[in-house]
Design a protein around this motif. Sequence first.
Motif, PDB file in Angstrom:
ATOM      1  N   GLY A  22      24.775  41.992  33.220  1.00 60.48           N
ATOM      2  CA  GLY A  22      24.865  41.391  34.544  1.00 60.48           C
ATOM      3  C   GLY A  22      25.109  39.903  34.528  1.00 60.48           C
ATOM      4  N   LEU A  23      25.119  39.270  33.357  1.00 59.26           N
ATOM      5  CA  LEU A  23      25.316  37.830  33.289  1.00 59.26           C
ATOM      6  C   LEU A  23      26.730  37.468  33.708  1.00 59.26           C
ATOM      7  N   LEU A  24      26.828  36.596  34.689  1.00 58.34           N
ATOM      8  CA  LEU A  24      28.109  36.055  35.141  1.00 58.34           C
ATOM      9  C   LEU A  24      29.106  37.126  35.573  1.00 58.34           C
ATOM     10  N   ARG A  25      28.626  38.050  36.393  1.00 60.97           N
ATOM     11  CA  ARG A  25      29.523  39.038  36.997  1.00 60.97           C
ATOM     12  C   ARG A  25      29.793  38.602  38.426  1.00 60.97           C
ATOM     13  N   PHE A  26      31.069  38.626  38.795  1.00 67.43           N
ATOM     14  CA  PHE A  26      31.475  38.173  40.119  1.00 67.43           C
ATOM     15  C   PHE A  26      32.494  39.123  40.703  1.00 67.43           C
ATOM     16  N   GLY A  27      32.720  38.993  42.012  1.00 64.16           N
ATOM     17  CA  GLY A  27      33.772  39.756  42.661  1.00 64.16           C
ATOM     18  C   GLY A  27      35.127  39.148  42.345  1.00 64.16           C
ATOM     19  N   VAL A  28      36.104  40.023  42.105  1.00 69.75           N
ATOM     20  CA  VAL A  28      37.481  39.578  41.841  1.00 69.75           C
ATOM     21  C   VAL A  28      38.384  40.371  42.773  1.00 69.75           C
ATOM     22  N   THR A  29      39.208  39.658  43.534  1.00 69.02           N
ATOM     23  CA  THR A  29      40.167  40.322  44.412  1.00 69.02           C
ATOM     24  C   THR A  29      41.579  39.959  43.960  1.00 69.02           C
ATOM     25  N   GLN A  30      42.512  40.827  44.303  1.00 66.35           N
ATOM     26  CA  GLN A  30      43.909  40.532  44.002  1.00 66.35           C
ATOM     27  C   GLN A  30      44.635  40.184  45.293  1.00 66.35           C
ATOM     28  N   ASP A  31      45.833  39.646  45.161  1.00 65.11           N
ATOM     29  CA  ASP A  31      46.533  39.055  46.301  1.00 65.11           C
ATOM     30  C   ASP A  31      47.013  40.054  47.358  1.00 65.11           C
ATOM     31  N   ARG A  32      46.963  41.346  47.074  1.00 64.15           N
ATOM     32  CA  ARG A  32      47.421  42.328  48.069  1.00 64.15           C
ATOM     33  C   ARG A  32      46.317  43.280  48.492  1.00 64.15           C
ATOM     34  N   ARG A  33      45.076  42.927  48.186  1.00 62.29           N
ATOM     35  CA  ARG A  33      43.952  43.806  48.488  1.00 62.29           C
ATOM     36  C   ARG A  33      42.720  42.963  48.778  1.00 62.29           C
ATOM     37  N   THR A  34      41.897  43.378  49.721  1.00 63.43           N
ATOM     38  CA  THR A  34      40.728  42.574  50.077  1.00 63.43           C
ATOM     39  C   THR A  34      39.438  43.066  49.434  1.00 63.43           C
ATOM     40  N   ASP A  35      39.373  44.322  49.018  1.00 66.51           N
ATOM     41  CA  ASP A  35      38.129  44.822  48.434  1.00 66.51           C
ATOM     42  C   ASP A  35      38.018  44.360  46.977  1.00 66.51           C
ATOM     43  N   PRO A  36      36.893  43.741  46.630  1.00 68.73           N
ATOM     44  CA  PRO A  36      36.764  43.178  45.281  1.00 68.73           C
ATOM     45  C   PRO A  36      36.297  44.199  44.245  1.00 68.73           C
ATOM     46  N   GLU A  37      36.604  43.907  43.012  1.00 70.57           N
ATOM     47  CA  GLU A  37      36.037  44.599  41.851  1.00 70.57           C
ATOM     48  C   GLU A  37      35.056  43.630  41.217  1.00 70.57           C
ATOM     49  N   ARG A  38      33.988  44.153  40.630  1.00 65.63           N
ATOM     50  CA  ARG A  38      33.061  43.276  39.910  1.00 65.63           C
ATOM     51  C   ARG A  38      33.494  43.203  38.459  1.00 65.63           C
ATOM     52  N   ALA A  39      33.468  41.972  37.941  1.00 66.01           N
ATOM     53  CA  ALA A  39      33.898  41.767  36.561  1.00 66.01           C
ATOM     54  C   ALA A  39      33.079  40.649  35.932  1.00 66.01           C
ATOM     55  N   TYR A  40      32.912  40.742  34.624  1.00 63.00           N
ATOM     56  CA  TYR A  40      32.343  39.624  33.884  1.00 63.00           C
ATOM     57  C   TYR A  40      33.371  38.498  33.886  1.00 63.00           C
ATOM     58  N   VAL A  41      32.912  37.279  34.059  1.00 62.49           N
ATOM     59  CA  VAL A  41      33.784  36.114  33.978  1.00 62.49           C
ATOM     60  C   VAL A  41      33.425  35.367  32.706  1.00 62.49           C
ATOM     61  N   ARG A  42      34.443  35.091  31.907  1.00 59.83           N
ATOM     62  CA  ARG A  42      34.275  34.413  30.631  1.00 59.83           C
ATOM     63  C   ARG A  42      35.223  33.231  30.542  1.00 59.83           C
ATOM     64  N   TRP A  43      34.875  32.276  29.695  1.00 60.52           N
ATOM     65  CA  TRP A  43      35.707  31.095  29.474  1.00 60.52           C
ATOM     66  C   TRP A  43      36.293  31.179  28.085  1.00 60.52           C
ATOM     67  N   ALA A  44      37.474  30.616  27.917  1.00 58.23           N
ATOM     68  CA  ALA A  44      38.129  30.666  26.606  1.00 58.23           C
ATOM     69  C   ALA A  44      39.061  29.478  26.429  1.00 58.23           C
TER      70      ALA A  44
ATOM     71  N   ILE B 295      44.860  36.457  41.390  1.00 56.28           N
ATOM     72  CA  ILE B 295      43.501  36.928  41.651  1.00 56.28           C
ATOM     73  C   ILE B 295      42.660  35.747  42.129  1.00 56.28           C
ATOM     74  N   GLN B 296      41.563  36.094  42.802  1.00 54.95           N
ATOM     75  CA  GLN B 296      40.606  35.091  43.261  1.00 54.95           C
ATOM     76  C   GLN B 296      39.209  35.573  42.889  1.00 54.95           C
ATOM     77  N   LEU B 297      38.383  34.665  42.387  1.00 52.32           N
ATOM     78  CA  LEU B 297      37.012  34.995  41.996  1.00 52.32           C
ATOM     79  C   LEU B 297      36.047  34.510  43.064  1.00 52.32           C
ATOM     80  N   SER B 298      35.013  35.313  43.338  1.00 53.18           N
ATOM     81  CA  SER B 298      34.053  34.933  44.371  1.00 53.18           C
ATOM     82  C   SER B 298      33.318  33.640  44.019  1.00 53.18           C
ATOM     83  N   MET B 299      33.224  33.296  42.738  1.00 57.57           N
ATOM     84  CA  MET B 299      32.567  32.063  42.317  1.00 57.57           C
ATOM     85  C   MET B 299      33.447  30.835  42.519  1.00 57.57           C
ATOM     86  N   ASN B 300      34.717  31.045  42.813  1.00 57.07           N
ATOM     87  CA  ASN B 300      35.694  29.960  42.897  1.00 57.07           C
ATOM     88  C   ASN B 300      36.625  30.228  44.080  1.00 57.07           C
ATOM     89  N   ARG B 301      35.994  30.518  45.245  1.00 60.89           N
ATOM     90  CA  ARG B 301      36.756  30.900  46.439  1.00 60.89           C
ATOM     91  C   ARG B 301      37.782  29.836  46.814  1.00 60.89           C
TER      92      ARG B 301
END
Length: 194
Positions: free
Chosen positions: A35-57, A108-114
């Motif tokens: 559950g660490l750093l999981r956020f909603g992710v939406t794509q540009d043609r859909r409003t319902d988000p998927e939950r995903a781990y967000v990682r930095w690289a 895509i857009q992340l709920s942590m970075n609206r």
Amino acid sequence: TRAAFFDRALDRLRAMPDVHAAGAGGPLPLSGQEGLLRFGVTQDRRTDPERAYVRWATPGYFAAMGIAQRAGRAFSAADRADSVPVAVIDEELARRLFGQEHPVGRRIQLSMNRGVWREVVGVVGAVHQTSLDRPAEPHAYLPETQLASSALTLVVRGGGDPSSVAAVLRRAVAEIDPELALSNVRTLADLAAG
């Protein structure tokens, strides 16, 4: 300052003979932190988000971790704070968000970075975040240069004995900052075993 340190450290590591690939990322797979750093992710043609781990690289992270490039590209030095916001997603998130559509070039857009739409520049293989006996969950990766993280770990893929690569890592970091101590230096096999 943090980004400059990682740039210098990775340049030195990549120049060393025992090192095949080097990068930084975090939090690492198999950290066991469900559950660490999981956020909603939406794509540009859909409003319902998927939950995903967000990682930095950083550039070189996927190669150093042995995470396969499935489509598009990995992060590069051109992905800076003043360039187009980008993301790399794994094949599981690509499947959930885009189905059979090709995700590279989509946004895509992340709920942590609206409000920030990121162009998907690559798709990588799935990883196990919490354990090897559970299915891989979706991941989105952000370039550290565009949205800084304080949780990066240096990752090095080398040849020969892992202890020799650890010595190379310690030497490279000491050349940049002799006051900086490394901690938790271990192999990916040790991480997976844990």
